[in-house]
Design a protein around this motif. Structure first.
Motif, PDB file in Angstrom:
ATOM      1  N   LEU A 174       0.866  -1.181   0.000  1.00 41.13           N
ATOM      2  CA  LEU A 174       0.000   0.000   0.000  1.00 41.13           C
ATOM      3  C   LEU A 174       0.901   1.230   0.000  1.00 41.13           C
ATOM      4  CD1 LEU A 174      -2.666  -1.041   2.669  1.00 41.13           C
ATOM      5  CD2 LEU A 174      -2.704  -1.399   0.182  1.00 41.13           C
ATOM      6  N   SER A 175       0.845   2.008  -1.079  1.00 43.44           N
ATOM      7  CA  SER A 175       1.744   3.149  -1.247  1.00 43.44           C
ATOM      8  C   SER A 175       0.923   4.408  -1.507  1.00 43.44           C
ATOM      9  CB  SER A 175       2.693   2.889  -2.416  1.00 43.44           C
ATOM     10  OG  SER A 175       3.547   3.993  -2.635  1.00 43.44           O
ATOM     11  N   ASN A 176       1.097   5.407  -0.645  1.00 43.51           N
ATOM     12  CA  ASN A 176       0.304   6.625  -0.737  1.00 43.51           C
ATOM     13  C   ASN A 176       1.158   7.861  -0.472  1.00 43.51           C
ATOM     14  OD1 ASN A 176      -2.739   5.734  -0.853  1.00 43.51           O
ATOM     15  ND2 ASN A 176      -1.773   4.376   0.647  1.00 43.51           N
ATOM     16  N   ALA A 177       0.643   9.017  -0.893  1.00 40.69           N
ATOM     17  CA  ALA A 177       1.293  10.307  -0.651  1.00 40.69           C
ATOM     18  C   ALA A 177       0.379  11.182   0.196  1.00 40.69           C
ATOM     19  CB  ALA A 177       1.616  11.001  -1.969  1.00 40.69           C
ATOM     20  N   VAL A 178       0.995  12.029   1.018  1.00 39.88           N
ATOM     21  CA  VAL A 178       0.243  12.855   1.957  1.00 39.88           C
ATOM     22  C   VAL A 178       0.713  14.300   1.891  1.00 39.88           C
ATOM     23  CG1 VAL A 178      -0.267  13.299   4.395  1.00 39.88           C
ATOM     24  CG2 VAL A 178      -0.153  10.943   3.552  1.00 39.88           C
ATOM     25  N   ASP A 179      -0.238  15.211   1.815  1.00 40.57           N
ATOM     26  CA  ASP A 179       0.023  16.635   2.027  1.00 40.57           C
ATOM     27  C   ASP A 179      -0.401  16.950   3.454  1.00 40.57           C
ATOM     28  OD1 ASP A 179       0.018  19.404   2.206  1.00 40.57           O
ATOM     29  OD2 ASP A 179      -1.755  19.655   0.934  1.00 40.57           O
ATOM     30  N   PRO A 180       0.546  17.188   4.367  1.00 42.32           N
ATOM     31  CA  PRO A 180       0.173  17.448   5.762  1.00 42.32           C
ATOM     32  C   PRO A 180      -0.343  18.857   6.004  1.00 42.32           C
ATOM     33  CG  PRO A 180       2.534  17.617   5.521  1.00 42.32           C
ATOM     34  CD  PRO A 180       2.008  17.196   4.170  1.00 42.32           C
ATOM     35  N   GLY A 181      -0.258  19.714   4.984  1.00 45.20           N
ATOM     36  CA  GLY A 181      -0.641  21.108   5.163  1.00 45.20           C
ATOM     37  C   GLY A 181       0.526  21.952   5.661  1.00 45.20           C
ATOM     38  N   TRP A 182       0.255  23.210   5.897  1.00 49.61           N
ATOM     39  CA  TRP A 182       1.263  24.157   6.391  1.00 49.61           C
ATOM     40  C   TRP A 182       1.259  24.059   7.910  1.00 49.61           C
ATOM     41  CZ3 TRP A 182       0.779  30.207   5.797  1.00 49.61           C
ATOM     42  CH2 TRP A 182       1.953  30.801   6.293  1.00 49.61           C
ATOM     43  N   VAL A 183       2.226  23.354   8.457  1.00 47.61           N
ATOM     44  CA  VAL A 183       2.203  22.952   9.857  1.00 47.61           C
ATOM     45  C   VAL A 183       3.169  23.793  10.681  1.00 47.61           C
ATOM     46  CG1 VAL A 183       2.397  20.984  11.426  1.00 47.61           C
ATOM     47  CG2 VAL A 183       1.698  20.609   9.049  1.00 47.61           C
ATOM     48  N   ARG A 184       2.805  24.019  11.932  1.00 52.02           N
ATOM     49  CA  ARG A 184       3.637  24.795  12.845  1.00 52.02           C
ATOM     50  C   ARG A 184       4.831  23.957  13.328  1.00 52.02           C
ATOM     51  NH1 ARG A 184      -1.504  26.578  14.344  1.00 52.02           N
ATOM     52  NH2 ARG A 184      -1.684  25.137  16.100  1.00 52.02           N
ATOM     53  N   THR A 185       5.817  23.889  12.464  1.00 53.46           N
ATOM     54  CA  THR A 185       7.083  23.234  12.784  1.00 53.46           C
ATOM     55  C   THR A 185       8.193  24.261  12.619  1.00 53.46           C
ATOM     56  OG1 THR A 185       7.451  22.555  10.499  1.00 53.46           O
ATOM     57  CG2 THR A 185       6.224  21.025  11.923  1.00 53.46           C
ATOM     58  N   ARG A 186       9.426  23.837  12.863  1.00 49.53           N
ATOM     59  CA  ARG A 186      10.567  24.724  12.617  1.00 49.53           C
ATOM     60  C   ARG A 186      10.602  25.134  11.151  1.00 49.53           C
ATOM     61  NH1 ARG A 186      16.354  22.501  14.311  1.00 49.53           N
ATOM     62  NH2 ARG A 186      15.688  20.918  12.814  1.00 49.53           N
ATOM     63  N   MET A 187      10.242  24.205  10.256  1.00 51.21           N
ATOM     64  CA  MET A 187      10.205  24.513   8.835  1.00 51.21           C
ATOM     65  C   MET A 187       9.018  25.415   8.487  1.00 51.21           C
ATOM     66  SD  MET A 187       9.752  21.883   5.591  1.00 51.21           S
ATOM     67  CE  MET A 187      11.239  20.947   5.950  1.00 51.21           C
ATOM     68  N   GLY A 188       7.850  25.106   9.050  1.00 52.64           N
ATOM     69  CA  GLY A 188       6.638  25.836   8.704  1.00 52.64           C
ATOM     70  C   GLY A 188       6.518  27.194   9.374  1.00 52.64           C
ATOM     71  N   GLY A 189       7.143  27.351  10.533  1.00 55.56           N
ATOM     72  CA  GLY A 189       7.090  28.611  11.243  1.00 55.56           C
ATOM     73  C   GLY A 189       5.932  28.679  12.237  1.00 55.56           C
ATOM     74  N   ALA A 190       6.054  29.610  13.187  1.00 54.27           N
ATOM     75  CA  ALA A 190       5.063  29.730  14.261  1.00 54.27           C
ATOM     76  C   ALA A 190       3.709  30.207  13.762  1.00 54.27           C
ATOM     77  CB  ALA A 190       5.592  30.688  15.341  1.00 54.27           C
ATOM     78  N   GLY A 191       3.679  30.861  12.605  1.00 52.26           N
ATOM     79  CA  GLY A 191       2.425  31.389  12.089  1.00 52.26           C
ATOM     80  C   GLY A 191       1.636  30.423  11.238  1.00 52.26           C
ATOM     81  N   ALA A 192       2.118  29.213  11.068  1.00 56.60           N
ATOM     82  CA  ALA A 192       1.419  28.231  10.233  1.00 56.60           C
ATOM     83  C   ALA A 192       0.072  27.870  10.853  1.00 56.60           C
ATOM     84  CB  ALA A 192       2.273  26.983  10.058  1.00 56.60           C
ATOM     85  N   PRO A 193      -0.940  27.614  10.033  1.00 55.27           N
ATOM     86  CA  PRO A 193      -2.296  27.406  10.557  1.00 55.27           C
ATOM     87  C   PRO A 193      -2.594  26.007  11.086  1.00 55.27           C
ATOM     88  CG  PRO A 193      -2.333  27.360   8.166  1.00 55.27           C
ATOM     89  CD  PRO A 193      -0.925  27.712   8.559  1.00 55.27           C
ATOM     90  N   VAL A 194      -1.744  25.009  10.777  1.00 50.36           N
ATOM     91  CA  VAL A 194      -2.044  23.621  11.128  1.00 50.36           C
ATOM     92  C   VAL A 194      -1.190  23.186  12.318  1.00 50.36           C
ATOM     93  CG1 VAL A 194      -2.103  21.229  10.318  1.00 50.36           C
ATOM     94  CG2 VAL A 194      -2.638  23.100   8.730  1.00 50.36           C
ATOM     95  N   ASP A 195      -1.823  22.608  13.338  1.00 49.06           N
ATOM     96  CA  ASP A 195      -1.081  22.131  14.502  1.00 49.06           C
ATOM     97  C   ASP A 195      -0.407  20.803  14.196  1.00 49.06           C
ATOM     98  OD1 ASP A 195      -2.843  19.782  15.773  1.00 49.06           O
ATOM     99  OD2 ASP A 195      -4.181  21.330  15.016  1.00 49.06           O
TER     100      ASP A 195
END
Length: 257
Positions: A174-195
């Protein structure tokens, strides 16, 4: 309970997915870029079924990661989570590849080819992959002027195409791809909307769930819902051409079905 390997799992979305799976009672094999990084999060890694170490910028170290995982045993699932966002320059690796391509595209390809085949594969992409079409004429950015955003978008399109190609070539996986959204990580930044919890939920679910909705392959997901990816990523001709080019760049062929 499953055993799951997650790349880039000492921080951000990878760590959040690992934490979620551990809390559910699953076994998790973590990946750290360096021994120092693994030591810095020893309180977390102590809960893992194993910790593998290696820098995904390096083809040699990526192959070493595959060897370390295989030595632990066959995984039930692998979440290809690790990635970099916009890099200021092409930042060539020791093998001469663009850094973004090496980490976001070549590394997951190599790990897929070299790690004993699991039951499930999950590749993290991004909604930005829709701006990544047309990469095959200069996959490694040797002729074009560097464009960090475009290189990132291309690499995330490659992730979807690779997931879909494996769904076709390895029907037992089973092979799938995921878009996790713009997440509040070090990469995404503190202003990202997704926890973080929302951002990790889909890939964790796809890795271990026995629900019929999760037992599918060759799909593109965003927050537990299937979406339509960019046309090129879903095109079998593009998928096959991409894999052929990745085989040339790495010197490693993808095993047959």
């Amino acid at each position: 309970m499953a055993i799951v390997f997650i790349t880039g799992s000492t921080d951000g979305l990878g760590r959040a997915a690992a934490q979620s799976l551990l809390d559910q009672g699953h076994r998790v094999v973590l990946h750290a870029r360096s021994a120092d990084r693994a030591a810095a999060v020893a309180d977390f890694t102590s809960r893992a079924a194993g910790v593998v170490v290696g820098d995904l910028r390096s083809a040699a170290e990526t192959k070493g990661i595959a060897d370390q995982v295989n030595a632990i045993g066959r995984m039930d699932a692998i979440i290809h989570n690790a990635g970099v966002y916009t890099q200021d320059s092409r930042a060539a690796t020791a093998e001469g590849h663009a850094g973004t391509l090496a980490i976001n595209t070549l590394a997951p390809y190599l790990l897929t080819a070299l790690i004993e085949r699991p039951k499930r594969l999950v590749y993290l992409s991004s909604g930005l992959h829709r701006g990544g079409e047309g990469s095959l004429h200069d996959l490694d950015w040797t002729r074009r002027n560097w464009d960090a955003a475009k290189a990132y978008a291309e690499s995330k399109l490659h992730a979807v195409a690779l997931a879909f190609a494996l769904a076709r070539r390895w029907p037992q996986v089973l092979s799938n791809a995921v878009d996790p959204g713009w997440v509040r990580t070090r990469m995404g930044g503190a202003g990202a909307p997704v926890d973080l919890d929302t951002g990790q939920r889909t890939q964790s679910w796809l890795a271990v769930s026995e629900e019929p909705a999760a037992m599918v392959s060759g799909r593109y997901w965003h927050h537990l819902r299937q979406e339509q990816p960019a046309g090129e990523a879903a095109d079998p001709n593009f998928q096959d051409a991409l894999i052929e080019r990745l085989s040339e760049l790495t010197g490693v062929s993808l095993p047959a079905a």
